[in-house]
Design an enzyme around this catalytic site. Structure first.
Site, PDB file in Angstrom:
ATOM      1  N   HIS A  92       2.642   4.567 -46.239  1.00 33.95           N
ATOM      2  CA  HIS A  92       1.951   5.614 -46.559  1.00 33.95           C
ATOM      3  C   HIS A  92       2.515   6.749 -45.513  1.00 33.95           C
ATOM      4  O   HIS A  92       1.771   7.703 -45.079  1.00 33.95           O
ATOM      5  CB  HIS A  92       0.519   5.307 -46.379  1.00 33.95           C
ATOM      6  N   LYS A 122       1.384  -1.395 -24.206  1.00 31.07           N
ATOM      7  CA  LYS A 122       2.106  -2.101 -23.151  1.00 31.07           C
ATOM      8  C   LYS A 122       3.725  -1.479 -23.030  1.00 31.07           C
ATOM      9  O   LYS A 122       4.013  -1.150 -21.932  1.00 31.07           O
ATOM     10  CB  LYS A 122       2.284  -3.699 -23.514  1.00 31.07           C
ATOM     11  N   GLU A 134      -2.125  -2.973 -29.112  1.00 29.22           N
ATOM     12  CA  GLU A 134      -1.837  -3.570 -27.548  1.00 29.22           C
ATOM     13  C   GLU A 134      -0.402  -3.614 -27.062  1.00 29.22           C
ATOM     14  O   GLU A 134      -0.053  -3.251 -25.973  1.00 29.22           O
ATOM     15  CB  GLU A 134      -2.666  -4.611 -27.191  1.00 29.22           C
ATOM     16  N   TRP A 182      -4.839   9.698  -6.547  1.00 34.26           N
ATOM     17  CA  TRP A 182      -4.583   9.958  -7.801  1.00 34.26           C
ATOM     18  C   TRP A 182      -5.057  11.536  -8.030  1.00 34.26           C
ATOM     19  O   TRP A 182      -6.367  11.354  -8.417  1.00 34.26           O
ATOM     20  CB  TRP A 182      -4.757   8.711  -8.705  1.00 34.26           C
ATOM     21  N   GLU A 226       3.300   2.132 -21.880  1.00 37.05           N
ATOM     22  CA  GLU A 226       3.072   2.044 -20.650  1.00 37.05           C
ATOM     23  C   GLU A 226       4.181   1.863 -19.318  1.00 37.05           C
ATOM     24  O   GLU A 226       4.349   2.733 -18.425  1.00 37.05           O
ATOM     25  CB  GLU A 226       1.929   0.975 -20.046  1.00 37.05           C
ATOM     26  N   LYS A 249      -4.790   2.316 -12.124  1.00 33.56           N
ATOM     27  CA  LYS A 249      -5.417   0.915 -12.729  1.00 33.56           C
ATOM     28  C   LYS A 249      -6.872   1.121 -13.099  1.00 33.56           C
ATOM     29  O   LYS A 249      -7.151   0.990 -14.045  1.00 33.56           O
ATOM     30  CB  LYS A 249      -5.381   0.035 -11.567  1.00 33.56           C
ATOM     31  N   CYS A 263      -8.123   6.842  -6.993  1.00 38.00           N
ATOM     32  CA  CYS A 263      -7.950   6.869  -5.591  1.00 38.00           C
ATOM     33  C   CYS A 263      -8.521   5.486  -4.932  1.00 38.00           C
ATOM     34  O   CYS A 263      -9.347   4.934  -5.644  1.00 38.00           O
ATOM     35  CB  CYS A 263      -8.847   7.858  -5.163  1.00 38.00           C
ATOM     36  N   ARG A 275      -4.486   1.307  -7.555  1.00 39.86           N
ATOM     37  CA  ARG A 275      -5.371   2.054  -8.196  1.00 39.86           C
ATOM     38  C   ARG A 275      -5.081   3.460  -8.618  1.00 39.86           C
ATOM     39  O   ARG A 275      -5.413   4.179  -9.445  1.00 39.86           O
ATOM     40  CB  ARG A 275      -6.671   2.108  -7.403  1.00 39.86           C
ATOM     41  N   ASN A 325     -13.074   9.533  -3.257  1.00 38.48           N
ATOM     42  CA  ASN A 325     -12.974   9.039  -4.604  1.00 38.48           C
ATOM     43  C   ASN A 325     -13.968   9.691  -5.613  1.00 38.48           C
ATOM     44  O   ASN A 325     -15.042   9.503  -5.556  1.00 38.48           O
ATOM     45  CB  ASN A 325     -12.873   7.613  -4.880  1.00 38.48           C
ATOM     46  N   GLY A 326     -13.209  10.477  -6.556  1.00 40.09           N
ATOM     47  CA  GLY A 326     -14.148  10.953  -7.471  1.00 40.09           C
ATOM     48  C   GLY A 326     -13.925  12.523  -7.963  1.00 40.09           C
ATOM     49  O   GLY A 326     -12.815  13.016  -7.512  1.00 40.09           O
TER      50      GLY A 326
HETATM   51  N1  HGA Z   1     -10.775  14.968  -6.852  1.00 40.07           N
HETATM   52  C1  HGA Z   1     -10.091  14.113  -5.894  1.00 40.07           C
HETATM   53  C2  HGA Z   1      -9.876  12.780  -5.865  1.00 40.07           C
HETATM   54  C3  HGA Z   1      -9.279  12.310  -6.987  1.00 40.07           C
HETATM   55  C4  HGA Z   1      -9.838  10.831  -7.238  1.00 40.07           C
HETATM   56  O1  HGA Z   1     -10.732  10.405  -7.031  1.00 40.07           O
HETATM   57  N2  HGA Z   1      -8.705  10.224  -8.255  1.00 40.07           N
HETATM   58  O2  HGA Z   1      -9.168   8.917  -8.658  1.00 40.07           O
HETATM   59  C5  HGA Z   1      -8.558  14.722  -5.539  1.00 40.07           C
HETATM   60  O3  HGA Z   1      -8.131  15.205  -6.488  1.00 40.07           O
HETATM   61  O4  HGA Z   1      -8.008  14.646  -4.734  1.00 40.07           O
END
Ligand code: HGA
Length: 610
Positions: free
Chosen positions: A506, A487, A483, A75, A490, A605, A2, A27, A100-101
């Site tokens: 093997h 890549k 790596e 996110w 991803e 990110k 986020c 991000r 965020n969190g």
């Molecule tokens: N938990 C919150 C924020 C998610 C977050 O920080 N993502 O990087 C949510 O799910 O909205």
């Protein structure tokens, strides 16, 4: 992950917030939203699923007007990506927050708030925080006290920004485990998860410490630490060019960042190596004393940074003659370990906010490691602040989610570190000089590889319709193969696996047929002859080979073997140079497949959650 932006100004903040979101989009980007306060009127809010462009479209013709606002790119961690779960979250129509969190105790708080009569509209942990602040606001009567009382009840990681329509002259922010920076303006102030978001409006930043809570007004910033003591956080000027969030002439950030590598590798060496020696003081004032005592190195990292760590293990054991272990942070932090005496704890993270790496570092500090060294790309990040020694990679902001220049500058930093450490363990001056001279050649060699772009683009056509790919390497080139596979996965969504070439027989050889391209990196080192035998094993099973080989290694194109000739490189620096063609290969495969190169699906990110 986020991204958060906030602003308080004389001018309307919508434009500042949207540009900030656009810059934070790298991000995390499943949805975006914004809340703006205009005097004492109810909070105006807009939220959309998808990219910031969707939010811009949604408010076009109906802008949010006001001098105070917060915004978010999400996110999802709790609740699917949807408009209802998108931030900002509100309690009533006057309080809005972005977060965020992760709030770990959100279920129990949610129950409690439901009992108190609060109605929930989303599945997020964040909405719990909004209602808890509102509950405390009703009791305490001011936003700052309400936020303070709220965070005392939260368990987990958060950066929060909160506005209330009854207090339209400030926003309250705090951090615990997630990044937050204050942008200092003239008669206006800002906050964001990353300085990059605010570069169009300021180049002066204060980094909040863990546990800080700040009251942000147009003309004042008041910060208190966890204990409630007023504190000053020093102001830093942003070091990189403000144009880093601009693609310039390139079609994608990833391509731009691949091409920046000769310059940023050189920048990472600047001030740290002379023509023939490493300047160990550049690692920190205490480096000399500290490195003298190190008998073992424990490397911790995630994703691409983990691969950099795996390369470094070969270097540390070969050049410094010291044992080295490497582990992914999310594994390390949840198991018991035996710590060798005098072990240096080395963390590698592009952002310096990688949640698992940071958690591992914090554990390590309790567990009795000799000291902690960080290799990181973001000045002022948590990892940098909490480590004893730091090597800053000079990659500049990396926007493409798939890491490129951060990886090669991490390798450069790790080699510099290895040489500094090796000097304390009997590395001769001649050998140090030989390797430092080889390092000086790397930017030019990477340039040579970049000039093969057109040919690599042609090779990429061979992968477009394939579903699986195998990458092979031996020795320190095995992590390069890992790596390369990462890549490709991803950004092109092609399943790719990497194996040490000797492991082929093997198991994975069973998969090889004409539908499974095999990519190999083959510098002209001691192992090249063995690698050639492995290639024959693949060809004998009808496999198609794509080999990036030293032009002196005697690997030439024929039938089902496509050889790409690379310049001769020193065997120690080969992992840096041989990474680049694999980056270009993945890039071109992704472009041919038409995927979203810079923002691949499901990925973010800077991974600031567990
Ligand atoms: N938990 C919150 C924020 C998610 C977050 O920080 N993502 O990087 C949510 O799910 O909205």
């Amino acid at each position: 992950m986020c991204g958060i932006v906030g602003a308080i100004s004389e001018r309307d903040v919508q434009g500042i917030l949207l540009e900030g979101l656009r810059r934070l989009e790298y991000r995390g980007y499943d949805s975006a939203g914004m809340a703006v306060v205009d005097g004492g009127q109810a909070v105006q809010r807009a939220r959309e699923v998808g990219k910031v462009a969707a939010l811009v479209d949604a408010i076009e013709g109906n802008p949010l007007k006001g001098h105070l606002g917060i915004a978010h790119t999400r996110w999802a961690t709790h609740g699917e990506p949807s408009r209802i779960n998108a931030h900002p979250h509100m309690s009533g129509d006057r309080l809005a927050i972005v977060h965020n969190g992760i709030i770990e105790n959100y279920q129990e708080l949610r129950q409690e708030l439901k009992t108190d009569g609060f109605a929930f509209t989303s599945q997020t942990d964040t909405e719990v925080v909004a209602h808890l602040i509102e509950k405390n606001y009703r009791e305490l009567g001011d936003l700052y006290s309400a936020v303070k009382a709220t965070i005392a009840r939260l368990r987990g990681a958060y950066a929060l920004a909160v506005v209330h329509a009854d207090e339209p002259d400030h926003l309250v922010v705090c951090r615990e485990g997630s990044p937050l920076v204050v942008g200092v303006g003239i008669g206006e102030n800002f906050i964001a998860s990353d300085q990059l978001a605010l570069l169009p409006v300021t180049d002066r930043f204060m980094f909040l410490e863990e546990g800080d809570i700040a009251d942000i007004r147009k003309d004042r910033i008041d910060i208190h630490d966890r204990e409630g003591t007023p504190v000053e956080r020093s102001t830093h000027r942003f070091e990189h060019g403000a144009d880093s969030a601009d693609k310039g002439e390139y079609r994608h950030f990833m391509l731009k960042e691949i091409h920046e590598q000769p310059r940023v590798i050189k920048a990472t060496m600047e001030g740290r190596v002379t023509a023939s020696r490493v300047l160990e003081q550049a690692l920190g004032t205490d480096a000399e004393n500290l490195l003298d005592h190190v008998r073992h190195v424990q490397i911790i990292a995630c994703g691409t940074s983990y691969h950099a760590g795996l390369v470094a293990r070969y270097w540390i054991e070969e050049v410094a003659g010291l044992p080295c272990s490497v582990e992914v942070a999310s594994e390390f932090r949840y198991r018991k370990h035996v710590i060798q005496p005098d072990t240096l704890f080395l963390c590698i993270s592009q952002s310096g906010e990688t949640a698992d790496t940071l958690a591992a570092l914090r554990q390590a500090k309790q567990a009795g490691f000799r000291a902690a060294l960080a290799i990181c790309n973001v000045p002022g990040s948590s990892l940098v602040r909490e480590s004893d020694l730091v090597i800053m990679t000079q990659a500049g902001p990396e926007i493409g989610v798939a890491s490129t220049k951060a990886f090669t500058t991490q390798l450069t930093s790790l080699l510099i570190f290895t040489l500094a450490l090796a000097r304390h363990n009997g590395l001769s001056e001649e050998k140090e000089s030989e390797i430092v001279q080889a390092l000086h050649l790397v930017p030019g060699q990477v340039n040579d590889v970049l000039s093969l772009d057109g040919e690599i683009e042609e090779l990429a056509r061979g992968f477009m319709d394939k579903n699986h790919t195998l990458f092979l390497g031996r020795g320190s080139l095995y992590p390069v193969a890992l790596e390369g596979a990462l890549k490709l996965k991803e950004i092109s969504y092609i399943h790719a696996e990497a194996y040490p070439a000797g492991e082929l027989k093997h198991g994975p050889l069973a998969l090889v047929d004409s539908e499974m391209p095999v990519v190999t990196v083959a510098p002209n080192n001691d192992l090249v002859e063995k690698l050639k035998s492995n290639l024959e094993e693949v060809r004998a099973r009808g496999g198609e080979l794509f080999v990036f080989a030293d032009r002196e290694a005697g690997v030439a194109s024929e039938d089902s073997l496509h050889a790409m000739q690379l310049p001769p490189v020193h065997e120690i620096t080969a992992p840096i140079v041989y990474t680049v063609p694999l980056q270009l290969l993945s890039y071109h495969v992704a472009v041919l497949k038409g995927t979203d190169v810079d923002q691949p699906r499901n990925l973010a990110k800077s991974v600031t959650v567990e």
